[in-house]
Design a protein around this motif. Structure first.
Motif: not given
Lengths: 291, 291
Positions: A237-256
Motif C-alpha cells: 500500500l502506497v499512500a501520500s499526504k498530498d491529496k493531489n498526488k498521482v502515485l501511478e505516475d512516477p515523477v522521474r522516468q528511467l531509461t534502460d
C-alpha cells in the motif's frame, strides 16, 4: 505440515502449503527476545530467512519485493532526501534506497538485532545495504521511535512481517498510522507491505481503510511477483499526504541505461505504472477507499 | 514429495513444492490413453484438476487464467468471429469465449475425452462452457486437426499442459506453430500458455523465439496471478500475423458496466494493458524477440 520436514522447509496458510528443498540448515530456529528466526540454504532459491515460521526472503526471489518497496515511493516523490524504514532487518530495502542519488539520509528502526546479524552473515547480497554511508540504524521499537518526530521524513517504509505475527500486528493498526502521518513531511509518501488480494481480501480491505483514514490518497500496488510467498503475489500500500498526488505516475522516468546504472532487475518505469492496475475483483474490493 | 501425501496434494518443480490440503479424493489417478488424470476436493481452493502430476486448475483461482487467456486475444482483434481452442478440456476458456457477442463459432480440439467428462462432473463452473450453442468439440489430436485448415480462424488459443508433459511437448515446437500460422486468417491473433519467467527463463526465451520465427509480432503477457501454479505467475504468449498490431492496446475498451455484464472478475481494460509491462529481467531476456 510446517517447519523442517523430510528435507524441505514448509510454510502453510489457509489450506495451502509452500515448500523449499533444504540443502543445509544454517541457523536452527532461535527464539530471540521478540520472535523466532531460522536461516537455511535451499537447493534452488539460495539462502532463506524465516521469521515466526514465515519465509521472509530468499536470495533468488527477493529482488521484486525490495526493489518495488523502495522505488515505488521514491519515484513518487520529487525530492526524497530523508527516508525511514521500520523493520527491513535483512538490508535489502536499504540496498535499494542507497542507490538513489537524491536520498541523503536513511534511518532504519529495527527491533531485533539478531535479524541484522544473521543477514550480514548469510544474506550478504541483501545486507550490503548496511555498508551505505547514508545509513543510521536504530535498534528500537518502531512505535516508540517514530513517536518522537514531527514532519521529519520524506518517505516512511514499513518492511515488517505479516499482520498475524505477534511482533508486527500493531504495525498494521490505526495508532501506528497516526504516528506515521505525524512524522511524515506534508508532501511525504509511505509504502507498507500489504498482502495477497486473492487469498486474503478481507484483511486487505480493512488495512486499506486503516491507511485511508489517515492519508487522502492510498493505492494498492498489486503487481509484485514473489514465488515463495503463498499466493505468489504480495502487494504494497502506497499512500501520500498530498491529496493531489498521482502515485501511478512516477515523477522521474528511467531509461534502460538508468535502470542498468542502478542495477535494477525488476523495477522500471513501465512496471511502476502497471503494478497499480487492479484486476476487477481487487478494484471492486478497494473502490470505496480510492478517492 | 509428490502426489497425495499426509492429507495434501503436492506438486514439485525445481526445488520448490506446492501443496493443497485435501478434503476428498474424487478421482484417483487414472491412466487414460494419453495421460494421468486426478480430481480432488481441496480444503480451501474448491475442486482441483490434476493432469500428469501438475495442477491444471482449481475452482477458486482459475478465473485469472481463463479470463486472460480468452480476452487478451479477443480484445486484440477487431472482429473475432471464428475461434479455435486446442485443449482446454475443463471448459473454462470456452466459458469466457462464449461471453463475446462478436464470437460466432467456437471450435475446440481436445485429445482426451476423459478430461471433458470429469470436468463436467466435478468442475461445473468451468464446464458450463460446454453448454454454449456456439461450440463444436472435436475429439482429436490438435496437430492433425489443425493441418486441414488454411486461413480459417480469427483466433487460435493453445490451452494445454506444461511443455514437459509428454502429451503437450509438441505444442511448444516450431512444426506446430507453422500449422497454426497457416490455419490463421491474415489478421489473426494467437494466445498460448507460456511459463513463469522467474523460475524458467531459458525455456521462455526458446519458446518466444519459436513463435517469433512464424509471427512478426509476439508479446509476453507477464501479469497473470495464479497462486497454485509454482512460481505464482503464469504467462501467455500472444502473437499476431499483422506486423503493425499493437497487442498491448485493446481494440475495444470496457466500462465497469461492461465488465459486470460479462461477469469478469479479473480482466478489464487496465489489466490488459498492464499485463504486458515487463519487469526489467523479463524485458532483457525477451528483447531480441520483440520487434
Amino acid at each position: 505440515m510446517e517447519g523442517f520436514i523430510d528435507g524441505h522447509y514448509f510454510e502453510k496458510w489457509d489450506g495451502m502449503v509452500i515448500g523449499l528443498q533444504v540443502k543445509e540448515i544454517l541457523v536452527e530456529e532461535k527464539e530471540t527476545e521478540y520472535q523466532t528466526v531460522s536461516v537455511f540454504e535451499s537447493k534452488t532459491f539460495g539462502n532463506v530467512l524465516v521469521i515466526d515460521e514465515v519465509i521472509q526472503c530468499t536470495e533468488r526471489d527477493e529482488f521484486p519485493y525490495h526493489e518495488m518497496m523502495a522505488h515505488l515511493p521514491l519515484f513518487s516523490h520529487p525530492n526524497p532526501e530523508k527516508v525511514l524504514i521500520i523493520g527491513g532487518g535483512d538490508g535489502g530495502t536499504i540496498r535499494e534506497l542507497a542507490k538513489h542519488s537524491l536520498v541523503k539520509e536513511i534511518h532504519q528502526c529495527e527491533l531485533d538485532k539478531f535479524v541484522i546479524q544473521v543477514s550480514k552473515k548469510y544474506l550478504p547480497k541483501l545486507a550490503v545495504g548496511y555498508s551505505s554511508p547514508k545509513l543510521v540504524t536504530h535498534l528500537e521499537d518502531g512505535m516508540t521511535f517514530i513517536d518522537r518526530y514531527v514532519e521529519e521524513f520524506d518517505i516512511i517504509i514499513t518492511d515488517c512481517s505479516d499482520y498475524d505475527s505477534e511482533t508486527c500486528t500493531k504495525l498494521y493498526e490505526e495508532a501506528y498510522y497516526k504516528k506515521i502521518k505525524k512524522a511524515l513531511k506534508p508532501d511525504g509518501v509511505i509504502c507498507s507491505l500489504a498482502d495477497c488480494m486473492l487469498t486474503d481480501a478481507e484483511f486487505m480491505k480493512r488495512f486499506t481503510q486503516t491507511i485511508r483514514k489517515q492519508f487522502p490518497v492510498v493505492r494498492y500496488a498489486f503487481g509484485v511477483y514473489t514465488p515463495v510467498y503463498i499466493g505468489g503475489q504480495c502487494g504494497f500500500l502506497v499512500a501520500s499526504k498530498d491529496k493531489n498526488k498521482v502515485l501511478e505516475d512516477p515523477v522521474r522516468q528511467l531509461t534502460d541505461e538508468d535502470v542498468k546504472d542502478m542495477n535494477l532487475r525488476y523495477y522500471n518505469t513501465a512496471t511502476h505504472k502497471a503494478c497499480f492496475a487492479l484486476p476487477q475483483y481487487a478494484k471492486e474490493a478497494l473502490r470505496e477507499y480510492y478517492n
